[in-house]
Design a protein around this motif. Structure first.
Motif, PDB file in Angstrom:
ATOM      1  N   ILE A  88      -7.079 -37.799 -31.662  1.00 18.60           N
ATOM      2  CA  ILE A  88      -7.456 -36.427 -31.963  1.00 18.60           C
ATOM      3  C   ILE A  88      -6.238 -35.697 -32.490  1.00 18.60           C
ATOM      4  O   ILE A  88      -5.059 -35.892 -32.139  1.00 18.60           O
ATOM      5  CB  ILE A  88      -7.664 -35.329 -30.431  1.00 18.60           C
ATOM      6  CG1 ILE A  88      -8.677 -35.812 -29.759  1.00 18.60           C
ATOM      7  CG2 ILE A  88      -7.876 -34.018 -30.974  1.00 18.60           C
ATOM      8  CD1 ILE A  88     -10.127 -35.591 -30.426  1.00 18.60           C
ATOM      9  N   ILE A  89      -6.446 -35.263 -33.836  1.00 12.18           N
ATOM     10  CA  ILE A  89      -5.710 -34.548 -34.657  1.00 12.18           C
ATOM     11  C   ILE A  89      -5.949 -33.049 -34.977  1.00 12.18           C
ATOM     12  O   ILE A  89      -6.804 -32.609 -35.082  1.00 12.18           O
ATOM     13  CB  ILE A  89      -5.383 -35.392 -36.047  1.00 12.18           C
ATOM     14  CG1 ILE A  89      -5.177 -36.920 -35.731  1.00 12.18           C
ATOM     15  CG2 ILE A  89      -4.641 -34.549 -36.999  1.00 12.18           C
ATOM     16  CD1 ILE A  89      -5.307 -37.546 -37.096  1.00 12.18           C
ATOM     17  N   ILE A  90      -4.928 -32.278 -34.283  1.00 13.03           N
ATOM     18  CA  ILE A  90      -5.082 -30.779 -34.575  1.00 13.03           C
ATOM     19  C   ILE A  90      -4.485 -30.276 -35.927  1.00 13.03           C
ATOM     20  O   ILE A  90      -2.936 -30.715 -36.015  1.00 13.03           O
ATOM     21  CB  ILE A  90      -4.581 -30.205 -33.208  1.00 13.03           C
ATOM     22  CG1 ILE A  90      -4.987 -30.736 -31.968  1.00 13.03           C
ATOM     23  CG2 ILE A  90      -4.737 -28.857 -33.352  1.00 13.03           C
ATOM     24  CD1 ILE A  90      -6.338 -30.701 -31.670  1.00 13.03           C
ATOM     25  N   LEU A  91      -5.104 -29.726 -36.372  1.00 13.94           N
ATOM     26  CA  LEU A  91      -4.707 -29.186 -37.925  1.00 13.94           C
ATOM     27  C   LEU A  91      -4.677 -27.545 -37.798  1.00 13.94           C
ATOM     28  O   LEU A  91      -5.693 -27.062 -37.798  1.00 13.94           O
ATOM     29  CB  LEU A  91      -5.482 -29.766 -39.145  1.00 13.94           C
ATOM     30  CG  LEU A  91      -5.004 -29.159 -40.503  1.00 13.94           C
ATOM     31  CD1 LEU A  91      -3.875 -30.075 -41.000  1.00 13.94           C
ATOM     32  CD2 LEU A  91      -6.365 -29.339 -41.395  1.00 13.94           C
ATOM     33  N   ALA A  92      -3.461 -26.912 -37.994  1.00 15.93           N
ATOM     34  CA  ALA A  92      -3.582 -25.502 -38.202  1.00 15.93           C
ATOM     35  C   ALA A  92      -4.137 -25.016 -39.590  1.00 15.93           C
ATOM     36  O   ALA A  92      -3.765 -26.000 -40.546  1.00 15.93           O
ATOM     37  CB  ALA A  92      -1.933 -24.769 -37.867  1.00 15.93           C
ATOM     38  N   LEU A 117       5.473 -37.205 -26.546  1.00 15.01           N
ATOM     39  CA  LEU A 117       4.615 -37.786 -25.409  1.00 15.01           C
ATOM     40  C   LEU A 117       3.489 -38.273 -26.115  1.00 15.01           C
ATOM     41  O   LEU A 117       2.414 -38.927 -25.261  1.00 15.01           O
ATOM     42  CB  LEU A 117       3.953 -36.457 -24.687  1.00 15.01           C
ATOM     43  CG  LEU A 117       5.056 -35.695 -23.794  1.00 15.01           C
ATOM     44  CD1 LEU A 117       4.425 -34.527 -23.135  1.00 15.01           C
ATOM     45  CD2 LEU A 117       5.872 -36.686 -22.912  1.00 15.01           C
ATOM     46  N   SER A 118       3.081 -38.077 -27.204  1.00 13.43           N
ATOM     47  CA  SER A 118       2.202 -38.786 -27.971  1.00 13.43           C
ATOM     48  C   SER A 118       2.334 -40.225 -28.849  1.00 13.43           C
ATOM     49  O   SER A 118       1.739 -40.618 -29.729  1.00 13.43           O
ATOM     50  CB  SER A 118       1.168 -38.007 -29.007  1.00 13.43           C
ATOM     51  OG  SER A 118       2.400 -37.520 -30.021  1.00 13.43           O
ATOM     52  N   ILE A 119       3.562 -40.954 -28.213  1.00  9.60           N
ATOM     53  CA  ILE A 119       3.669 -42.310 -28.832  1.00  9.60           C
ATOM     54  C   ILE A 119       2.399 -43.237 -28.609  1.00  9.60           C
ATOM     55  O   ILE A 119       1.867 -43.040 -27.823  1.00  9.60           O
ATOM     56  CB  ILE A 119       4.864 -42.819 -28.373  1.00  9.60           C
ATOM     57  CG1 ILE A 119       4.833 -43.019 -26.685  1.00  9.60           C
ATOM     58  CG2 ILE A 119       6.338 -41.851 -28.473  1.00  9.60           C
ATOM     59  CD1 ILE A 119       6.051 -43.507 -26.105  1.00  9.60           C
ATOM     60  N   ALA A 164      -3.186 -34.170 -27.751  1.00 11.40           N
ATOM     61  CA  ALA A 164      -3.354 -34.593 -29.150  1.00 11.40           C
ATOM     62  C   ALA A 164      -2.405 -35.782 -29.600  1.00 11.40           C
ATOM     63  O   ALA A 164      -1.280 -35.737 -29.515  1.00 11.40           O
ATOM     64  CB  ALA A 164      -3.520 -33.414 -30.166  1.00 11.40           C
ATOM     65  N   GLU A 165      -2.917 -36.513 -30.569  1.00  9.91           N
ATOM     66  CA  GLU A 165      -2.015 -37.692 -31.184  1.00  9.91           C
ATOM     67  C   GLU A 165      -1.132 -37.118 -32.135  1.00  9.91           C
ATOM     68  O   GLU A 165      -0.111 -37.764 -32.204  1.00  9.91           O
ATOM     69  CB  GLU A 165      -3.042 -38.939 -31.580  1.00  9.91           C
ATOM     70  CG  GLU A 165      -3.486 -39.690 -30.310  1.00  9.91           C
ATOM     71  CD  GLU A 165      -4.671 -39.068 -29.510  1.00  9.91           C
ATOM     72  OE1 GLU A 165      -4.723 -39.568 -28.314  1.00  9.91           O
ATOM     73  OE2 GLU A 165      -5.284 -38.101 -29.752  1.00  9.91           O
ATOM     74  N   SER A 166      -1.762 -36.144 -32.887  1.00  6.98           N
ATOM     75  CA  SER A 166      -0.847 -35.540 -33.871  1.00  6.98           C
ATOM     76  C   SER A 166      -1.064 -33.982 -34.143  1.00  6.98           C
ATOM     77  O   SER A 166      -2.038 -33.624 -33.791  1.00  6.98           O
ATOM     78  CB  SER A 166      -0.922 -36.320 -35.285  1.00  6.98           C
ATOM     79  OG  SER A 166      -0.577 -37.529 -35.123  1.00  6.98           O
TER      80      SER A 166
END
Length: 319
Positions: A217-221, A317-319, A186-188
């Motif tokens: 892709i942004i993963i939000l808890a 790793l998502s730079i 995921a990017e963030s």
């Protein structure tokens, strides 16, 4: 001790059936009578209690959910509710209880122990938010469910060149989001244990766009906030086509992974051992692949901590 009981309480988690199976068969192996209490503490209050045999847990190790069912019970938080539960335990001659669930379930077990009924807690929750154990039953299955969903979402994000915000469960913990985000590139990743730097997310999206990246892709808890609102903010600030997916309760279902089946079997069996050793008011767990047990009150007094090294790595790793 000749008779013990087992119940599942709170939210269901894949692997609970494997834990029930282990408790029942381990108890019978040691010549104990074992009683299943349906619908958690509500079932205890109502006397929904049945003796279990070997066949009662046949062919359930691979099934999600819980064959004993589950329910939340506000009444059991009261002295009167606990009194009713104890009356049912006395009526059936049950001398000890194994409780499979999360922190709320453990607090009920603690109350019963204080009132003279020895209880052992087995951590079963997809949130992985119980201190004193590296992993809880159900976390690995939920994680794999999320990863499979994100893999599919990324295919669509790539085809349509869109940014996707994916909201995952976890209550106040970010474990599912962090592990899934790292596993899926995921990017963030937005978790409650770290400050929400919205503009850092936007800058990362813009940098990717400038070098030709067409989707993210942004993963939000869920403990961070509402994914729909977050997606709107991204679209307004960055002017990127943004879609939102809330995975919801699909994360709590499904056949448990091998890791969850093995963990549940080990923890359930160990809980019976502790009861037979005369232990009470304790929870079982696993740390560094070694089974451990802790006083419930001491474990729950600790703060759940996330692996910040993993969070740092995901950013690198998502730079």
């Amino acid at each position: 001790m000749k008779k013990i009981g087992v119940l599942t309480s709170g939210g269901d988690a894949p692997g609970m059936n494997a834990a029930i199976r282990a408790v029942v068969r381990k108890a019978i192996y040691h010549d104990l009578k074992i009683y299943g209490i349906r619908y958690g503490y509500q079932g205890l209050i109502d006397g929904n209690i049945t003796e279990m045999e070997l066949g009662s847990v046949g062919d359930i190790i691979q099934r999600g959910g819980t064959v004993l069912y589950s329910a939340r019970c506000e009444e059991f938080k009261t002295e009167e509710g606990q009194r009713k539960g104890i009356e049912q335990l006395k009526k059936h001659g049950i001398e000890g209880l194994i409780v499979i669930g999360g922190d709320g379930s453990f607090r009920g077990a603690e109350k019963l122990t204080e009132k003279g009924y020895p209880c052992i807690g087995v951590p079963g929750t997809i949130d992985n938010d119980i201190p004193g154990t590296d992993f809880t039953i159900g976390f690995d299955t939920a994680l794999n469910t999320v990863i499979q969903a994100i893999d599919k979402i990324r295919d669509t994000a790539t085809s349509h060149e869109r940014t996707y915000v994916v909201e995952v469960m976890g209550r106040h913990a970010g474990d599912i989001a962090l592990w899934a985000g790292l596993a899926d590139g995921a990017e963030s990743i937005l978790i409650p244990e770290q400050p929400d730097n919205f503009y850092e997310v936007i800058e990362k999206l813009k940098r990717g766009h400038e070098r030709g990246k067409k989707h993210s892709i942004i993963i939000l808890a869920e403990g961070v906030g509402n994914a729909v609102e977050y997606g709107k903010r991204i679209k307004e600030e960055a002017q990127f086509e943004t879609r939102v997916t809330v995975l919801g309760h699909t994360q709590r279902g499904g056949s448990p992974t091998a890791a969850d089946r093995v963990l549940a079997s080990r923890l359930g069996a160990r809980a019976v051992d502790l009861i037979l050793e005369g232990k009470a008011g304790r929870m079982v767990g696993i740390q560094n692949n070694v089974l451990v047990d802790h006083v419930i009150s001491e474990a729950l007094a600790q703060e759940h901590k996330i692996d910040l090294d993993m969070y740092k790595l995901s950013n690198e790793l998502s730079i």
